[in-house]
Design an enzyme around this catalytic site. Structure first.
Site, PDB file in Angstrom:
ATOM      1  N   SER A   1     -49.327  -7.286  35.719  1.00 39.93           N
ATOM      2  CA  SER A   1     -48.771  -6.974  34.395  1.00 39.93           C
ATOM      3  C   SER A   1     -47.503  -7.755  34.135  1.00 39.93           C
ATOM      4  CB  SER A   1     -48.466  -5.487  34.219  1.00 39.93           C
ATOM      5  OG  SER A   1     -48.643  -4.750  35.351  1.00 39.93           O
TER       6      SER A   1
ATOM      7  N   HIS B   1     -55.688  -8.424  32.289  1.00 39.91           N
ATOM      8  CA  HIS B   1     -54.753  -7.307  32.368  1.00 39.91           C
ATOM      9  C   HIS B   1     -55.381  -6.049  31.788  1.00 39.91           C
ATOM     10  CE1 HIS B   1     -50.725  -5.325  31.204  1.00 39.91           C
ATOM     11  NE2 HIS B   1     -51.035  -5.045  32.433  1.00 39.91           N
TER      12      HIS B   1
ATOM     13  N   GLU C   1     -56.045  -7.662  28.241  1.00 44.17           N
ATOM     14  CA  GLU C   1     -55.405  -8.911  27.822  1.00 44.17           C
ATOM     15  C   GLU C   1     -55.972 -10.030  28.698  1.00 44.17           C
ATOM     16  OE1 GLU C   1     -51.038  -7.586  26.156  1.00 44.17           O
ATOM     17  OE2 GLU C   1     -51.389  -7.355  28.290  1.00 44.17           O
TER      18      GLU C   1
ATOM     19  N   ASN D   1     -46.672  -5.395  26.575  1.00 47.60           N
ATOM     20  CA  ASN D   1     -45.394  -5.041  27.177  1.00 47.60           C
ATOM     21  C   ASN D   1     -44.234  -5.791  26.533  1.00 47.60           C
ATOM     22  OD1 ASN D   1     -46.620  -3.220  28.790  1.00 47.60           O
ATOM     23  ND2 ASN D   1     -46.508  -4.409  30.677  1.00 47.60           N
TER      24      ASN D   1
END
Ligand SMILES: NC(=O)c1ccc[n+]([C@@H]2O[C@H](COP(=O)([O-])OP(=O)(O)OC[C@H]3O[C@@H](n4cnc5c(N)ncnc54)[C@H](O)[C@@H]3O)[C@@H](O)[C@H]2O)c1
Length: 592
Positions: free
Chosen positions: A428, A449, A461, A499
């Site tokens: 991540s 991800h 992702e 994120n």
């Protein structure tokens, strides 16, 4: 003494004002709306008519109630008509001079006891109030979009607003069925101060072509459970309004993250203002419509752009933690043969036990039948040595988030995997290219991800490094769809999409708390009720873990060197004190 508010004036019936008029009319008040021209007045009335018609169709209002409601709404073009109002809510465009002029006029038109409120999102309520002779009766009444739907309101008190005015307005908000939070006069108040930095960041991601509009929006919906993606929300808010809000937040706080991304101004100048003009980041069926129609930027249908895909029948997973176990389950349930590798037979057994438990739960909930569970379990093989992955078409690595460990693993995978196998990492926060660089086959290395819990969260992702082959990214994207996931494509930089957009916002919330502008409870309520977020920032930080959040924020800060991304000292202190969130029983809140 509580004022009896029977007649409400609304000045400006655009995106917000029309909804505000409807909210008051629903509550039984007589509403006098004021617009700039007969055409604008007729249009505004049409908007209220259409909105209430939809409410009838959805069974939220009867025909008779609708007729009564419409009978209570009058839209005129003369401000003087507001002499009869007990409360006036101003909702004209976000321009200080225009609003000050209107407040000056309202001051002489309205009776001495009338409350004068502004729906401004970011301008200083104090500056508006001093355009009147009696700033004590001026207050901010910040509705959320769409006003008839969102059950939250910020009541903004200036240093001079009379207590009785604040109390009356809070009581009124509650009477409208909205939760009200009283805040001080600071640009963006709670919700917009946290929302607009994030929206602006999403726009700059789009402007930099880091990801497509569809992928940015899908990432935040599927990765964070937000009701809308940021670019679709910009279109709903209106790009002109969003520009003014960002601009005035920037001028008050000088935070670079609020300096409007250049493309916003360009789009506004070109008339692409969002839904209200029929085109913004997306194209709509007509001005005012919420129906998105295809345009030049709409991606080709799934699969059409696939090109040469590599065949994937057997999948290898490395790791035995939460993510690895979830990923094994996802592939096995979708019909793939999965071999997973753990460090020791005890760990292999634990993965099988966790997998069995999860599948049993799915059966108990009626989401899977017993035969499918048995078949899925039958497709899974555990091993303790990576050589078991020699024949895999795809290997997904989900070991500890430690670069040295991952690089050693990729070196080993490079030695044993067959030529043409795709090597994926679920990292991540580490650069995918670091894993690719230790192999002799950087083209075949890609990021996948997944989100936690992998069997439930739809988002993946798909991260391409500067070396990833187009066929590799296309194969993984196609595979994600086959396993029921929603893939989004992005480049290999810290935080990927989700994120990178989420953690600066969480950091802003901590900074707001540390500055004592609002309590954690008020901030959580504002984001949940005002913006429809599934969790408030402090609830989420406590769930994610404050140590994990701090590590992600540090990674983002060191990658982008953006001063606003620097972790707030309060977060660092909580981590140092061992208050890591739910897992330790205390974070921003204390748990039993
Ligand atoms: N759009 C949002 O999501 C949102 C949410 C909360 C608050 N706000 C705030 O609400 C206010 C209005 O924003 P909006 O998005 O509804 O803008 P908008 O552009 O959609 O609507 C503004 C309306 O005001 C009218 N108007 C302009 N000058 C006027 C005047 N002198 N007298 C009467 N009417 C006049 C315009 O004709 C238009 O219909 C702004 O202060 C904005 O910051 C917006």
């Amino acid at each position: 003494m509580t004022r009896d508010i029977r007649t409400v004036g609304v000045v400006g019936l655009g995106t917000m004002g029309a909804g505000i008029a409807e909210v008051f009319a629903r509550s039984g008040a007589a509403v006098i709306g004021v617009e700039v021209s007969p055409e604008a007045a007729a249009h505004a009335r049409g908007v209220v008519e259409a909105s209430t018609e939809r409410a009838v169709a959805r069974g939220k209002l009867t025909e008779a109630e609708r007729a009564e409601l419409l009978g209570r709404v009058e839209v005129v073009t003369e401000l003087d008509r507001l002499a009869a109002a007990d409360l006036v809510v101003e909702a004209v465009p976000e321009h200080l001079d225009l609003k000050r002029e209107i407040f000056g006029k309202l001051d002489s038109i309205c009776g001495p006891d009338a409350i004068l409120a502004t729906n401004t999102s970011s301008l200083s309520v104090t500056e508006l109030s001093v355009a009147t002779q009696n700033p004590r009766r001026v207050v901010g009444l910040h509705f959320f979009n769409p006003a008839p739907v969102q059950g939250f309101m910020e009541v903004v008190r200036t240093v001079v607003t009379e207590d009785a005015v604040v109390d009356d307005v809070v009581a009124l908000a509650e009477g409208l069925g909205k939760t009200a939070v009283v805040v001080g006069d600071k640009a963006g108040f709670i919700a917009n101060a946290l929302l607009f930095g994030y929206l602006n960041h999403a726009v700059s991601m789009y402007e930099q072509r880091y990801a497509s509009r569809e992928d940015i929006d899908a990432a935040m919906r599927f990765g964070c459970g937000l009701p809308m993606g940021p670019l679709a929300l910009m279109d709903l808010i209106g790009l002109d309004t969003a520009y003014e809000i960002l601009d005035s937040m920037y001028r008050q706080g000088r935070d670079r993250l609020h300096a409007p991304s250049p493309i916003i101004k360009q789009m506004v100048t070109a008339g692409l203002k969002g839904r209200k003009s029929g085109r913004g980041f997306y194209t709509y069926a007509e001005p005012g419509s919420s129906t998105v129609v295809a345009d030049d930027l709409t991606p080709a249908a799934a699969g059409a752009a696939g090109g040469d895909l590599r065949p994937v029948a057997s999948v290898g997973v490395v790791g035995s933690g939460t993510m690895a176990t979830g990923i094994v389950e996802v592939f096995a349930k979708s019909g793939y043969d999965v071999t997973f590798v753990a460090r020791g037979q005890d760990k292999v057994d634990r993965v099988v036990a966790a997998l069995t438990k999860s599948l049993d739960r799915a059966v108990a909930k009626g989401k899977l039948d017993a035969a499918a569970r048995d078949a899925a379990l039958g497709r899974v093989t555990g091993a303790t040595d990576v050589t078991a992955l020699a024949g895999a078409d795809l290997v997904v690595e989900a070991v500890v988030e430690d670069l040295a460990v991952k690089r050693a693993l990729f070196t080993r995978l490079d030695e044993i995997c067959k030529p043409g196998a795709i090597l994926a990492t679920t990292t991540s926060s580490l650069p995918v290219v670091e894993c690719a660089a230790v192999t002799g086959r950087a083209r075949d290395v890609v990021g996948m991800h997944f989100f936690n819990p992998a069997p439930i969260m739809k988002l993946v992702e798909v991260v391409s490094t500067v070396s990833t082959g187009a066929d590799v990214a296309a194969t993984v994207t196609d595979l994600c769809r086959r396993i029921g996931k929603h893939p989004v494509a992005c480049g290999d930089r810290a935080g990927f999409i989700v994120n990178a957009l989420l953690f600066p916002y969480l950091n802003d919330a901590v900074r707001m708390l540390a500055a004592h502008y609002a309590t954690a409870d008020d901030i959580d309520v504002a984001m949940k009720k005002g913006c429809g977020y599934p969790m408030g920032p402090f609830e989420l930080l406590d769930v994610v873990g404050l140590d994990v959040s701090l590590a992600i924020e540090r990674t983002l800060y060191s990658e982008f060197r953006e001063p606003g991304f620097a972790p707030t000292p309060l977060l660092e202190h909580l981590v140092t004190a061992g208050y890591l969130g739910r897992k330790t029983g205390r974070g921003f809140r204390t748990y039993d």
